[in-house]
Scaffold this active site. Sequence first.
Site, PDB file in Angstrom:
ATOM      1  N   ASP A 103       0.710  -1.092   0.080  1.00 18.95           N
ATOM      2  CA  ASP A 103       0.177   0.350   0.430  1.00 18.95           C
ATOM      3  C   ASP A 103       0.267   1.539   0.198  1.00 18.95           C
ATOM      4  OD1 ASP A 103      -1.465   2.211   0.319  1.00 18.95           O
ATOM      5  OD2 ASP A 103      -2.751   0.861   2.351  1.00 18.95           O
ATOM      6  N   GLY A 105       3.439   1.093   1.027  1.00 22.10           N
ATOM      7  CA  GLY A 105       5.073   0.551   0.842  1.00 22.10           C
ATOM      8  C   GLY A 105       6.571   0.854   1.819  1.00 22.10           C
TER       9      GLY A 105
HETATM   10  P1  5GP Z   1       2.180  -0.834   3.598  1.00 21.20           P
HETATM   11  O1  5GP Z   1       0.985   0.505   3.419  1.00 21.20           O
HETATM   12  O2  5GP Z   1       3.447  -0.615   3.996  1.00 21.20           O
HETATM   13  O3  5GP Z   1       2.695  -0.671   2.108  1.00 21.20           O
HETATM   14  O4  5GP Z   1       1.078  -2.211   4.195  1.00 21.20           O
HETATM   15  C1  5GP Z   1       0.711  -2.004   5.326  1.00 21.20           C
HETATM   16  C2  5GP Z   1       0.198  -3.285   5.511  1.00 21.20           C
HETATM   17  O5  5GP Z   1      -0.935  -2.996   5.675  1.00 21.20           O
HETATM   18  C3  5GP Z   1       0.753  -4.210   4.529  1.00 21.20           C
HETATM   19  O6  5GP Z   1       1.534  -5.297   5.702  1.00 21.20           O
HETATM   20  C4  5GP Z   1      -0.456  -5.008   4.234  1.00 21.20           C
HETATM   21  O7  5GP Z   1      -0.561  -6.061   4.521  1.00 21.20           O
HETATM   22  C5  5GP Z   1      -1.652  -4.130   5.186  1.00 21.20           C
HETATM   23  N1  5GP Z   1      -2.815  -3.808   4.236  1.00 21.20           N
HETATM   24  C6  5GP Z   1      -2.928  -2.453   3.133  1.00 21.20           C
HETATM   25  N2  5GP Z   1      -4.030  -2.445   2.306  1.00 21.20           N
HETATM   26  C7  5GP Z   1      -4.520  -3.647   2.543  1.00 21.20           C
HETATM   27  C8  5GP Z   1      -5.881  -3.474   2.524  1.00 21.20           C
HETATM   28  O8  5GP Z   1      -6.618  -3.512   1.767  1.00 21.20           O
HETATM   29  N3  5GP Z   1      -6.451  -4.714   3.262  1.00 21.20           N
HETATM   30  C9  5GP Z   1      -5.523  -5.530   3.892  1.00 21.20           C
HETATM   31  N4  5GP Z   1      -6.624  -6.519   4.874  1.00 21.20           N
HETATM   32  N5  5GP Z   1      -4.173  -5.364   4.714  1.00 21.20           N
HETATM   33  C10 5GP Z   1      -3.736  -4.141   4.149  1.00 21.20           C
END
Ligand code: 5GP
Length: 176
Positions: A103, A105
Amino acid sequence: MNLQGITFEKLLDQEEISEQIKRLARRINVEYKGKDPLFLVILNGAFMFASDLMKEIRINARISFIKLSSYESMESTGEVLELIGLNEDLSGQDIIILEDIIDSGTTVRKLLTELKASGAASVKLASVLTKKKTVPFEFPIDYLAFEIENEFVVGYGMDIDGLGRNLKDIYVRVAD
Ligand code: 5GP
Ligand code: MG
C-alpha cells in the site's frame, strides 16, 4: 459478504488469482534457473500466496517466514527485525520477498533496506496486489499479480481484525 459490520463484494475470483500466480511462478522458474532462491514470506497475510506460488515452483528453492504485524509495530521493532524469524545467514542468497499487498510501501521499503545490508546476492519483490499510486514507488515490484484501486480488500490471506484470511477470493469494501 459481511465482516465486522462492513460489507464487501467480490473483486477477484480464485481462478483469476490462480492464473496470475501460475504466471508469476513460470517467470520465476525461468529467471532463477540454476539458482536456489530463498522465498521470504511476510506473515500473516502472505501465507496463502506463498503456499500457492511454491506449489508451482519447479527449481530448487528454500522458504522462510518473518512476521511483520504492522507499520507501527515495525517502527517500534525495526531494530530487531532479524530476530523475528530470520535466523539464517542471508549472505550470498538470492531472496524473493513474498507479500500480500503493498500500500504505502513502508513495510517493504524497510525490509528491502535491511536485506540489502545483510549481504544477500540479490533481493526481489513479489506481491499479489498493489494499490494505484499517483507517485510511483522508488523500488520495483518485480513480480506483481494485480494492481487495484485505492480501496480496502480482504481474503486470500488478507484480514479485517484477523477475519477473512481463509477466503479463496479477494473482496473489496463496498462504500456505504
Ligand atoms: P504498507 O502501507 O506498509 O505497504 O502496508 C502495510 C500493511 O498493511 C501491509 O502488511 C499490508 O498487508 C496491509 N494492508 C495494506 N492494504 C491493505 C488492505 O487493503 N487490506 C488488508 N487486509 N491489509 C492491507
Ligand atoms: Mg501484510
